[in-house]
Design a protein around this motif. Structure first.
Motif, PDB file in Angstrom:
ATOM      1  N   PHE A  39      49.356  88.724  41.513  1.00  0.00           N
ATOM      2  CA  PHE A  39      47.922  89.013  41.474  1.00  0.00           C
ATOM      3  C   PHE A  39      47.740  90.502  41.209  1.00  0.00           C
ATOM      4  CE2 PHE A  39      43.955  90.120  43.747  1.00  0.00           C
ATOM      5  CZ  PHE A  39      43.077  89.257  43.094  1.00  0.00           C
ATOM      6  N   GLU A  40      46.717  90.843  40.448  1.00  0.00           N
ATOM      7  CA  GLU A  40      46.491  92.247  40.087  1.00  0.00           C
ATOM      8  C   GLU A  40      45.014  92.579  40.116  1.00  0.00           C
ATOM      9  OE1 GLU A  40      45.921  95.620  37.038  1.00  0.00           O
ATOM     10  OE2 GLU A  40      44.965  93.679  37.182  1.00  0.00           O
ATOM     11  N   ILE A  41      44.677  93.762  40.635  1.00  0.00           N
ATOM     12  CA  ILE A  41      43.332  94.304  40.470  1.00  0.00           C
ATOM     13  C   ILE A  41      43.469  95.741  40.000  1.00  0.00           C
ATOM     14  CG2 ILE A  41      42.264  92.835  42.215  1.00  0.00           C
ATOM     15  CD1 ILE A  41      42.212  95.219  44.090  1.00  0.00           C
ATOM     16  N   ASP A  42      42.447  96.226  39.317  1.00  0.00           N
ATOM     17  CA  ASP A  42      42.497  97.610  38.867  1.00  0.00           C
ATOM     18  C   ASP A  42      41.103  98.168  38.726  1.00  0.00           C
ATOM     19  OD1 ASP A  42      41.528  96.886  36.157  1.00  0.00           O
ATOM     20  OD2 ASP A  42      43.533  96.044  35.916  1.00  0.00           O
ATOM     21  N   GLU A  43      41.058  99.460  38.521  1.00  0.00           N
ATOM     22  CA  GLU A  43      39.800 100.192  38.381  1.00  0.00           C
ATOM     23  C   GLU A  43      40.136 101.421  37.556  1.00  0.00           C
ATOM     24  OE1 GLU A  43      37.346 100.875  42.109  1.00  0.00           O
ATOM     25  OE2 GLU A  43      38.147 102.884  41.779  1.00  0.00           O
ATOM     26  N   TYR A  44      39.348 101.744  36.545  1.00  0.00           N
ATOM     27  CA  TYR A  44      39.671 102.940  35.773  1.00  0.00           C
ATOM     28  C   TYR A  44      38.446 103.624  35.214  1.00  0.00           C
ATOM     29  CZ  TYR A  44      39.525  99.364  32.109  1.00  0.00           C
ATOM     30  OH  TYR A  44      39.156  98.321  31.307  1.00  0.00           O
ATOM     31  N   SER A  45      38.576 104.919  35.054  1.00  0.00           N
ATOM     32  CA  SER A  45      37.539 105.733  34.427  1.00  0.00           C
ATOM     33  C   SER A  45      38.230 106.505  33.302  1.00  0.00           C
ATOM     34  CB  SER A  45      36.944 106.688  35.458  1.00  0.00           C
ATOM     35  OG  SER A  45      37.957 107.567  35.905  1.00  0.00           O
ATOM     36  N   ASP A  46      37.557 107.506  32.747  1.00  0.00           N
ATOM     37  CA  ASP A  46      38.158 108.259  31.642  1.00  0.00           C
ATOM     38  C   ASP A  46      39.410 109.034  32.053  1.00  0.00           C
ATOM     39  OD1 ASP A  46      36.630 107.408  29.593  1.00  0.00           O
ATOM     40  OD2 ASP A  46      35.406 109.226  29.432  1.00  0.00           O
ATOM     41  N   HIS A  65      55.497  87.651  37.401  1.00  0.00           N
ATOM     42  CA  HIS A  65      55.112  89.041  37.657  1.00  0.00           C
ATOM     43  C   HIS A  65      53.908  89.389  36.799  1.00  0.00           C
ATOM     44  CE1 HIS A  65      58.626  90.649  40.014  1.00  0.00           C
ATOM     45  NE2 HIS A  65      59.020  89.436  39.711  1.00  0.00           N
ATOM     46  N   ILE A  66      53.174  90.406  37.234  1.00  0.00           N
ATOM     47  CA  ILE A  66      52.000  90.838  36.473  1.00  0.00           C
ATOM     48  C   ILE A  66      51.959  92.356  36.480  1.00  0.00           C
ATOM     49  CG2 ILE A  66      50.466  90.686  38.478  1.00  0.00           C
ATOM     50  CD1 ILE A  66      48.285  89.636  36.596  1.00  0.00           C
ATOM     51  N   THR A  67      51.548  92.947  35.376  1.00  0.00           N
ATOM     52  CA  THR A  67      51.481  94.406  35.294  1.00  0.00           C
ATOM     53  C   THR A  67      50.404  94.816  34.306  1.00  0.00           C
ATOM     54  OG1 THR A  67      52.806  96.400  34.945  1.00  0.00           O
ATOM     55  CG2 THR A  67      53.216  94.593  33.447  1.00  0.00           C
ATOM     56  N   PRO A  68      49.694  95.909  34.589  1.00  0.00           N
ATOM     57  CA  PRO A  68      48.725  96.418  33.615  1.00  0.00           C
ATOM     58  C   PRO A  68      49.442  97.105  32.457  1.00  0.00           C
ATOM     59  CG  PRO A  68      48.734  97.817  35.583  1.00  0.00           C
ATOM     60  CD  PRO A  68      49.700  96.702  35.845  1.00  0.00           C
ATOM     61  N   ILE A  69      48.940  96.930  31.251  1.00  0.00           N
ATOM     62  CA  ILE A  69      49.533  97.610  30.089  1.00  0.00           C
ATOM     63  C   ILE A  69      48.441  98.115  29.140  1.00  0.00           C
ATOM     64  CG2 ILE A  69      51.708  96.292  30.081  1.00  0.00           C
ATOM     65  CD1 ILE A  69      50.645  94.681  27.702  1.00  0.00           C
ATOM     66  N   ASN A  70      48.809  99.152  28.398  1.00  0.00           N
ATOM     67  CA  ASN A  70      48.025  99.588  27.237  1.00  0.00           C
ATOM     68  C   ASN A  70      48.581  98.865  26.026  1.00  0.00           C
ATOM     69  OD1 ASN A  70      47.907 102.563  28.760  1.00  0.00           O
ATOM     70  ND2 ASN A  70      46.076 101.865  27.715  1.00  0.00           N
TER      71      ASN A  70
END
Lengths: 137, 137
Positions: A68-75, B34-39
C-alpha cells in the motif's frame, strides 16, 4: 551536498497515514500483480477499506499479501509512505469497526465488504525535489 | 441517479499518462507484491523510468509482470489510470531513448538504469466525488 532523501520514523509514518484517506493498494490476482486506488481509514495499528465484490476482494481472499502506498507532493517537496502487510475480510460484528472510523467513500457506489490491512513492514521517505524546469515555466 | 463513474477510452488514458510524470509501480519480488513511487515519461506506446540498483530493478528482472497507476483529484472529481504490462531493462544504445523524452528525476540521486514498461491492459476511470464533509468544514 546534503542527502535529498530523509527517512520517516514509524510514528511519523502512522501520523502521515492518519492525515490522509486515499492511497493505492497492490495485490496478487491469479499470479499477476494488480494495483487500484482506495479510500482507507486508520483503525488502531491497521488500515480499513470498503470494497464491493470484484477483483480487489477476490485477490486478497486468494492471497493476503498486499502492499500500500500514499504520497503527497508540491513543487519542492514530496513525502511517501509505503507498507507491506496482510489483508483479511472482516466478518460479522468485526465489520462494524468501519463505522467507528472516518472511512468515507468518495464515490457513492455500493461497497459492503470491509477489509483490514495489518502492516508487517512500513517505511516513509521525504524528498527535497530537484525540479529546475518548474522554475522555467 | 447518474453513474458517478465514467470510463476513459484508450486515447484519453494515453493523454492522461502524457500529462503526468509521477506514478506508482507495483511489482513482484520473491513472491511478494511491492509498490513504489516513480517518475516516468511516455515514449511511444511505452513508459520509461530510471532506477538505481535495488529492489525495484531486481524485482522486474526476476519477474517482468508489473502494474502501474497514476491519479489526480480535487474536492469534487478524481481520475485514475491503471495499467498492467511487462517491464524490461533497456541495454546499450536502447537506454538512450530516455534522453529523448522528458524523463526528469525529481530527486538528484544516481539512477543509471532505464526500464521500459509495455502496457498489455489499460483502463481509466473518472469519478464524481461524493464528499459532503468537505462542505462542512
Amino acid at each position: 551536498m546534503s542527502d535529498p532523501v530523509r527517512k520517516l520514523d514509524r510514528d511519523a509514518c502512522w501520523e502521515f497515514l492518519r492525515r490522509h484517506e486515499f492511497g493505492r493498494l497492490a495485490f496478487h490476482l491469479a499470479g499477476e500483480v494488480h494495483i487500484t486506488p482506495i479510500n482507507y481509514a486508520v483503525d488502531g495499528q491497521t488500515l480499513l477499506f470498503r470494497t464491493s465484490e470484484g477483483n480487489k476482494l477476490l485477490g486478497v481472499v486468494m492471497n493476503d499479501d498486499v502492499a500500500f502506498e500514499i504520497d503527497e507532493y508540491s513543487d519542492d517537496h514530496a513525502t511517501s509512505v509505503i507498507l507491506r502487510g496482510t489483508a483479511r475480510v472482516l466478518e460479522g460484528q468485526e465489520a462494524y469497526r468501519a463505522d467507528n472510523v472516518p472511512l468515507r467513500p468518495w464515490v457513492s457506489t455500493e461497497k459492503h465488504t470491509v477489509v483490514e490491512i495489518t502492516p508487517t513492514e512500513m517505511s516513509g521517505r521525504s524528498f527535497d525535489l530537484d525540479k529546475p524546469w518548474t522554475h522555467m515555466r
